[in-house]
Design an enzyme around this catalytic site. Structure first.
Site, PDB file in Angstrom:
ATOM      1  N   GLU A   5      -5.477  -4.959  10.353  1.00  0.00           N
ATOM      2  CA  GLU A   5      -4.431  -3.979  10.640  1.00  0.00           C
ATOM      3  C   GLU A   5      -4.741  -3.276  11.957  1.00  0.00           C
ATOM      4  O   GLU A   5      -5.540  -2.334  11.991  1.00  0.00           O
ATOM      5  CB  GLU A   5      -4.371  -2.925   9.522  1.00  0.00           C
ATOM      6  CG  GLU A   5      -4.051  -3.482   8.159  1.00  0.00           C
ATOM      7  CD  GLU A   5      -3.428  -2.427   7.245  1.00  0.00           C
ATOM      8  OE1 GLU A   5      -2.330  -2.694   6.740  1.00  0.00           O
ATOM      9  OE2 GLU A   5      -4.010  -1.349   7.057  1.00  0.00           O
ATOM     10  N   GLY A  48       2.638   2.054  10.783  1.00  0.00           N
ATOM     11  CA  GLY A  48       3.637   3.101  10.643  1.00  0.00           C
ATOM     12  C   GLY A  48       4.366   3.436  11.934  1.00  0.00           C
ATOM     13  O   GLY A  48       5.057   4.446  12.022  1.00  0.00           O
ATOM     14  N   GLU A  50      -6.799   4.797   7.708  1.00  0.00           N
ATOM     15  CA  GLU A  50      -6.543   6.218   7.430  1.00  0.00           C
ATOM     16  C   GLU A  50      -7.747   6.844   6.750  1.00  0.00           C
ATOM     17  O   GLU A  50      -8.067   8.015   6.979  1.00  0.00           O
ATOM     18  CB  GLU A  50      -5.261   6.364   6.595  1.00  0.00           C
ATOM     19  CG  GLU A  50      -4.023   6.054   7.439  1.00  0.00           C
ATOM     20  CD  GLU A  50      -2.844   5.498   6.671  1.00  0.00           C
ATOM     21  OE1 GLU A  50      -2.813   5.561   5.439  1.00  0.00           O
ATOM     22  OE2 GLU A  50      -1.927   4.960   7.346  1.00  0.00           O
ATOM     23  N   HIS A  64      -9.453   1.380   4.608  1.00  0.00           N
ATOM     24  CA  HIS A  64      -8.205   1.511   5.362  1.00  0.00           C
ATOM     25  C   HIS A  64      -8.440   2.447   6.552  1.00  0.00           C
ATOM     26  O   HIS A  64      -9.208   3.401   6.454  1.00  0.00           O
ATOM     27  CB  HIS A  64      -7.105   2.068   4.448  1.00  0.00           C
ATOM     28  CG  HIS A  64      -5.754   1.995   5.074  1.00  0.00           C
ATOM     29  ND1 HIS A  64      -5.320   2.926   5.989  1.00  0.00           N
ATOM     30  CD2 HIS A  64      -4.771   1.079   4.968  1.00  0.00           C
ATOM     31  CE1 HIS A  64      -4.106   2.584   6.403  1.00  0.00           C
ATOM     32  NE2 HIS A  64      -3.748   1.467   5.797  1.00  0.00           N
ATOM     33  N   SER A 113       3.442  -2.417  10.290  1.00  0.00           N
ATOM     34  CA  SER A 113       4.889  -2.533  10.508  1.00  0.00           C
ATOM     35  C   SER A 113       5.449  -3.900  10.082  1.00  0.00           C
ATOM     36  O   SER A 113       6.335  -4.445  10.746  1.00  0.00           O
ATOM     37  CB  SER A 113       5.243  -2.205  11.961  1.00  0.00           C
ATOM     38  OG  SER A 113       4.866  -0.858  12.258  1.00  0.00           O
ATOM     39  N   ASN A 166       0.877  -1.170   0.000  1.00  0.00           N
ATOM     40  CA  ASN A 166       0.000   0.000   0.000  1.00  0.00           C
ATOM     41  C   ASN A 166       0.914   1.220   0.000  1.00  0.00           C
ATOM     42  O   ASN A 166       1.506   1.552   1.025  1.00  0.00           O
ATOM     43  CB  ASN A 166      -0.893  -0.009   1.242  1.00  0.00           C
ATOM     44  CG  ASN A 166      -1.733   1.253   1.357  1.00  0.00           C
ATOM     45  OD1 ASN A 166      -1.757   2.065   0.432  1.00  0.00           O
ATOM     46  ND2 ASN A 166      -2.415   1.415   2.484  1.00  0.00           N
ATOM     47  N   TRP A 167       1.009   1.822  -1.165  1.00  0.00           N
ATOM     48  CA  TRP A 167       1.946   2.946  -1.302  1.00  0.00           C
ATOM     49  C   TRP A 167       1.428   4.233  -0.671  1.00  0.00           C
ATOM     50  O   TRP A 167       2.146   5.223  -0.599  1.00  0.00           O
ATOM     51  CB  TRP A 167       2.275   3.184  -2.780  1.00  0.00           C
ATOM     52  CG  TRP A 167       3.288   2.229  -3.323  1.00  0.00           C
ATOM     53  CD1 TRP A 167       3.955   1.238  -2.649  1.00  0.00           C
ATOM     54  CD2 TRP A 167       3.782   2.177  -4.673  1.00  0.00           C
ATOM     55  NE1 TRP A 167       4.815   0.579  -3.494  1.00  0.00           N
ATOM     56  CE2 TRP A 167       4.734   1.138  -4.746  1.00  0.00           C
ATOM     57  CE3 TRP A 167       3.511   2.911  -5.831  1.00  0.00           C
ATOM     58  CZ2 TRP A 167       5.412   0.812  -5.921  1.00  0.00           C
ATOM     59  CZ3 TRP A 167       4.178   2.597  -7.004  1.00  0.00           C
ATOM     60  CH2 TRP A 167       5.125   1.551  -7.049  1.00  0.00           C
ATOM     61  N   LYS A 168       0.148   4.242  -0.275  1.00  0.00           N
ATOM     62  CA  LYS A 168      -0.441   5.447   0.324  1.00  0.00           C
ATOM     63  C   LYS A 168      -0.174   6.643  -0.606  1.00  0.00           C
ATOM     64  O   LYS A 168      -0.177   6.464  -1.824  1.00  0.00           O
ATOM     65  CB  LYS A 168       0.096   5.646   1.747  1.00  0.00           C
ATOM     66  CG  LYS A 168      -0.108   4.368   2.588  1.00  0.00           C
ATOM     67  CD  LYS A 168       0.101   4.536   4.064  1.00  0.00           C
ATOM     68  CE  LYS A 168      -0.138   3.192   4.754  1.00  0.00           C
ATOM     69  NZ  LYS A 168      -0.052   3.278   6.211  1.00  0.00           N
TER      70      LYS A 168
HETATM   71  O1  LIG Z   1      -1.246   0.785   6.762  1.00  0.00           O
HETATM   72  C1  LIG Z   1      -0.527  -0.127   6.424  1.00  0.00           C
HETATM   73  C2  LIG Z   1      -0.780  -0.877   5.184  1.00  0.00           C
HETATM   74  O2  LIG Z   1      -2.049  -0.602   4.696  1.00  0.00           O
HETATM   75  C3  LIG Z   1       0.660  -0.519   7.222  1.00  0.00           C
HETATM   76  O3  LIG Z   1       1.596   0.481   7.107  1.00  0.00           O
HETATM   77  P1  LIG Z   1       3.101   0.178   7.628  1.00  0.00           P
HETATM   78  O4  LIG Z   1       3.517  -1.111   6.978  1.00  0.00           O
HETATM   79  O5  LIG Z   1       3.886   1.365   7.136  1.00  0.00           O
HETATM   80  O6  LIG Z   1       3.006   0.059   9.105  1.00  0.00           O
END
Ligand SMILES: O=C(CO)COP(=O)(O)O
Length: 250
Positions: free
Chosen positions: A166, A172, A96, A94, A212, A9-11
């Site tokens: 998640e 993160g 976020e 997600h 993570s 997931n490149w966000k």
């Molecule tokens: O939100 C995430 C994947 O969708 C997880 O992010 P990280 O792997 O950076 O913790």
């Protein structure tokens, strides 16, 4: 047998040029027998990525979609549009998006239906906040989110959903859930699906862990009986790390 799936997931990272440089670096290397590898990129990068991954085992996903096919929804992208580009996966709900863009269990469910309407595979995110975990509510939060996401799906559709568990406190932060804790919750989510659709569907649904995940810990998660892959943020951005994640999932 469930095929493991590693999705990056490149966000909100990478320009078109950076996406193409990534694909040329990982081409032919981010391959492991029996592991599905997906990149979920910003909308702007999707057309170029779909072209660039042709002839490779990499697949392309979006990070959101609108539940309507078209309409006066300024700034939104529909399933029709994603399908038209050749995108195969879409992340839905997600944390976020739930936290910053008012995504609810109801819109998540509508988006899951929209994904199936257009032949896209949904990667549905569920997971608890730190305070919910500390209050012992992890499973009840996952139950509400999972059951809402699956509302109205046929067993055939349900079997194709990819769920990403998640825990929000692990995203993160570098604080990953232990493999045993992740297995406990993911095993529970599989039981929920069994309760809704029966054992056969539950055995087919793929459930990822996210939060993570790195090349150094992917193998521990993959060793768990109910964990079928990972949804990876930060560690999916660098070609070498992405390649190691795919290899580590084998
Ligand atoms: O939100 C995430 C994947 O969708 C997880 O992010 P990280 O792997 O950076 O913790």
């Amino acid at each position: 047998m469930r095929k493991p799936i590693i999705a990056g997931n490149w966000k909100m990272f990478k320009t078109v040029g950076e996406s193409l440089a990534f694909v040329s670096e990982v081409k032919g290397k981010a391959e492991a027998a029996g592991v599905e590898s997906v990149i979920c990129a910003p909308f702007t990068n999707l057309p170029a990525l779909v072209e660039a991954v042709k002839g490779t085992t990499l697949k392309v996903g979006a990070q959101n979609l609108h539940f309507e096919d078209s309409g006066a929804y300024t700034g939104e992208i529909s399933g029709v549009m994603l399908k038209d580009l050749g995108v195969e996966y879409v992340i839905i709900g997600h944390s976020e998006r739930r936290a910053y863009f008012a995504e609810t269990d109801e819109t998540v469910n509508k988006k899951v239906h929209a994904a199936f309407k257009h032949g896209l595979t949904p990667i549905v995110c569920v997971g608890e906040k730190l305070e919910e975990r500390e209050a012992g509510q992890t499973k009840s939060v996952c139950k509400v989110q999972t059951e809402a996401a699956f509302a109205g799906l046929s067993a055939e559709q349900a079997a194709k959903v990819v769920i990403a568990y998640e825990p929000i406190w692990a995203i993160g932060t570098g604080k990953s859930s232990t493999a045993a804790d992740a297995q406990d919750v993911i095993g529970y989510i599989r039981e929920l699906v069994a309760g809704l659709y029966g054992a056969e569907t539950a055995a087919a649904v793929r459930i990822q862990y996210g939060g993570s995940v790195k090349p150094s810990n992917i193998a521990e998660y993959m060793q768990q009986p109910d964990i079928d892959g990972a949804l990876v943020g930060g560690a999916s951005l660098e070609p070498a790390s992405y390649i190691d994640l795919i290899k580590g999932a084998e």
